[in-house]
Write an enzyme that holds these catalytic residues in place. Structure first.
Site, PDB file in Angstrom:
ATOM      1  N   GLY A  54      32.760  -2.516 -18.279  1.00 52.28           N
ATOM      2  CA  GLY A  54      32.281  -3.613 -17.434  1.00 52.28           C
ATOM      3  C   GLY A  54      32.398  -3.224 -15.979  1.00 52.28           C
ATOM      4  N   CYS A  81      36.488   2.265 -21.303  1.00 51.72           N
ATOM      5  CA  CYS A  81      36.435   2.160 -19.843  1.00 51.72           C
ATOM      6  C   CYS A  81      37.186   0.901 -19.376  1.00 51.72           C
ATOM      7  CB  CYS A  81      34.982   2.195 -19.379  1.00 51.72           C
ATOM      8  SG  CYS A  81      34.821   2.515 -17.619  1.00 51.72           S
ATOM      9  N   TYR A  82      36.480  -0.111 -18.873  1.00 57.00           N
ATOM     10  CA  TYR A  82      37.179  -1.340 -18.480  1.00 57.00           C
ATOM     11  C   TYR A  82      38.043  -1.858 -19.630  1.00 57.00           C
ATOM     12  CZ  TYR A  82      37.959  -6.137 -16.872  1.00 57.00           C
ATOM     13  OH  TYR A  82      38.543  -7.324 -16.496  1.00 57.00           O
ATOM     14  N   HIS A 168      32.545   7.097 -21.961  1.00 53.70           N
ATOM     15  CA  HIS A 168      31.650   6.224 -22.745  1.00 53.70           C
ATOM     16  C   HIS A 168      31.146   6.946 -23.995  1.00 53.70           C
ATOM     17  CE1 HIS A 168      31.335   2.781 -20.016  1.00 53.70           C
ATOM     18  NE2 HIS A 168      31.645   3.681 -19.094  1.00 53.70           N
ATOM     19  N   GLU A 170      29.513   5.727 -26.337  1.00 55.30           N
ATOM     20  CA  GLU A 170      28.285   5.116 -26.871  1.00 55.30           C
ATOM     21  C   GLU A 170      27.009   5.735 -26.318  1.00 55.30           C
ATOM     22  OE1 GLU A 170      30.431   3.862 -24.779  1.00 55.30           O
ATOM     23  OE2 GLU A 170      29.600   2.388 -23.392  1.00 55.30           O
ATOM     24  N   ASP A 226       8.110  -9.194 -34.527  1.00 50.36           N
ATOM     25  CA  ASP A 226       9.242 -10.100 -34.714  1.00 50.36           C
ATOM     26  C   ASP A 226       8.860 -11.306 -35.569  1.00 50.36           C
ATOM     27  OD1 ASP A 226      10.137  -8.307 -32.895  1.00 50.36           O
ATOM     28  OD2 ASP A 226      10.075  -9.686 -31.189  1.00 50.36           O
ATOM     29  N   LYS A 368      14.983  -4.550 -31.462  1.00 54.29           N
ATOM     30  CA  LYS A 368      13.613  -4.272 -31.897  1.00 54.29           C
ATOM     31  C   LYS A 368      13.544  -3.149 -32.938  1.00 54.29           C
ATOM     32  CE  LYS A 368       9.337  -5.313 -30.457  1.00 54.29           C
ATOM     33  NZ  LYS A 368       9.019  -6.723 -30.166  1.00 54.29           N
TER      34      LYS A 368
END
Ligand code: XMP
Length: 512
Positions: A54, A81-82, A168, A170, A226, A368
């Site tokens: 964050g 991280c945060y 990170h 991710e 969708d 998506k």
């Protein structure tokens, strides 16, 4: 109960990525704001919790926090991280501003090849983005990795199953990041995995049945991915008790209304209702040139048409929408928190709030690309699941200036040639959207021995991962040339084709 991992969002732009990584490992994952109540967290029965990064500093007053009980419930936690810094201070360690902000690629040295780093080499390429860092570990924690500038780049408390990483894992710039998640989920938290989109289908079907009971559901079908996937799920869950309403607003591409009707009525066979409202929409747009005004006219007309249909089709207790996770986040941030507000549905141009339906939104936890996988698993063909996004106001925002039947016709004819020629492009799979735009200027040309004074068509062909940013696609000159030749030679009323090479930002994808 389904095995669930929660990502608590401390304001990171990467929460979606974290969730995606976890799901890609076969573990179902949901994202919740960090301010969520302990009761709600317990309600999910999480097998593990991930604290996101964050932009805030834990050293600042009022920085995002988490309920104390999360930290002492014995649930395995990975702080990123945060998230790591928050664990650091809340568990009795210390965080300090780093000497300099670290942003970009870095190398960390692994000090303990166990827990998170089981099976890792001595060094690890990572992505860092931080101003603060943990500089005294909480009791019971050990350093698992360090870098030249960050002495505690990863920490862990094996007994409690609590870990923190300053980098990170991710993002793609941490190439072995997925293995950090794998070690955490399966090694530390004891997750079993095995979740897939197919399990999602069964669960979604059960949820829809439980929510709807014996009621009827109206599904507004735009023909986009969708709403098509929503319709397919509903069809599987409650069959004839869902009715799909597809409105032709006269602003669709060439052949689109026909192909949607053919598919849903004859091939996929959902309970389908077609409304031809083309004249109503196009008449209502007469004289309107301002883009937002066009959207307003279209939105209002949609409501009128929709209302008429609801009256005709009888009682409905529920309205199904293909809301995706990014839409949920948008509406949450737009309304300052988790909201019951109906987000104006882009595909249908904004539904009225006083229709008093309960909402059925089976895709609201998905992205998506996940919806595309789901669609395929539900038996929808590529021509549906691979469709490019198409704006709710359709060609009205691609005919720049006033929308008339004649100008819609010119644009449709130009656009279909763009699609046909691009289909031969080997890089077609990387295109997010490709379309023609009819400009409100005329230019001089010469055809045969005649001077012409005719319309200009712009080509917009972009790549993007989510529509928030985009770049123009470097389509080979030969293909651009063929598109241009065909439009100028075959579409009456056009004598010039130009190629839009603007990125977003600062431009947008659509011209209006
Ligand atoms: P922009 O033009 O804002 O578009 O870069 C980003 C994405 O959103 C689509 N778009 C719309 N979709 N109603 C919609 O349903 C709209 O009014 C609208 N305007 C833009 C656009 O096609 C792109 O995918």
């Amino acid at each position: 109960m389904r095995e669930t991992v929660l990502v608590l969002d401390f304001g990171s732009q990467y929460c979606q990525l974290i969730a995606r990584r976890v799901r890609s490992l076969g573990v179902y994952c949901e994202i919740l704001p960090c301010s969520v109540s302990w009761q709600e967290i317990q309600g999910h029965g999480p097998g593990a919790i991930i604290f996101s990064g964050g932009p805030a500093s834990v050293l600042d007053e009022g920085s995002p926090q988490v309920d104390e009980r999360v930290l002492c419930a014995g649930i395995p936690i990975l702080g990123i991280c945060y998230g790591m810094q928050l664990m650091g201070v809340r568990l009795g360690g210390m965080v300090q501003k780093a000497d300099s902000r670290e942003y970009g690629p870095a190398i960390v040295e692994v000090d303990r090849h166990e827990g998170l780093f089981e099976g890792f080499a001595d060094t690890l390429d990572v992505w860092m983005s931080h101003g603060d860092q943990v500089d005294r570990l909480p009791e019971g924690f050990v350093t698992l990795a360090h870098s030249a500038t960050c002495p505690m780049a990863a920490m862990g408390n094996e007994e409690k199953g609590m870990y923190g990483v300053q980098f990170h894992p991710e993002v793609v710039h941490t190439p072995r990041g997925i293995e950090v998640f794998r070690n955490f989920l399966f090694g530390v938290a004891g997750c079993k995995g095995g979740w897939s989109m197919r399990s999602f289908i069964d669960e979604a079907v059960e949820r829809i049945r439980a929510q709807v009971g014996e009621g009827r559901v109206l599904c507004a079908l735009s023909g986009g991915v969708d709403s098509a996937v929503t319709a397919a799920l509903l069809n599987r869950a409650i069959g004839e008790r869902s009715v799909c309403v597809f409105v032709d607003n006269g602003l669709l591409r060439k052949g689109e209304a026909e192909s949607i009707c053919t598919f849903f009525r004859d091939e996929y066979q959902v309970n389908f209702c077609f409304v031809d409202a083309a004249d109503r929409f196009v008449d209502a747009l007469a004289g309107v040139v301002e883009p937002e005004q066009k959207r307003k006219v279209i939105g209002e007309m949609f409501i009128n048409v929709f209302r008429d249909e609801v009256t005709r089709l009888g009682e409905f207790g529920f309205l199904a929408q293909g809301t995706l996770y990014p839409d949920v986040i948008e509406s949450q941030s737009a309304h300052g928190g988790p909201s019951a507000t109906i987000k104006s549905h882009h595909n249908v141009g904004g539904l009225p709030q006083d229709l008093e339906f309960a909402l059925v939104e089976p895709l609201r936890d998905l992205f998506k690309d996940e919806v595309r996988v789901l669609g395929r698993d539900l038996g929808l063909p590529d021509k549906i699941v691979q469709r490019q996004p198409f704006p709710g106001p359709g060609l009205a925002v691609r005919v720049i200036g006033e929308v008339t039947r004649e100008r819609l016709h010119i644009l449709r004819e130009a656009d279909v040639r763009v699609q046909e020629e691009l289909a031969r492009f080997s890089g077609y799979g990387d295109i997010w959207q490709s379309f023609a735009v009819l400009l409100p200027v005329k230019s001089v040309g010469v055809m045969g021995d005649e001077r012409t004074y005719a319309n200009v068509v712009a080509l917009r062909i972009v790549s993007s991962s989510d529509g928030m940013t985009c770049d123009w696609v470097k389509v080979p000159y030969e293909i651009l040339g063929r598109i241009s030749n065909r439009i100028i030679n075959e579409v009456r009323g056009v004598n010039r084709v130009v190629f839009d090479i603007s990125p977003k930002p600062p431009s947008t994808i659509e011209w209006e």
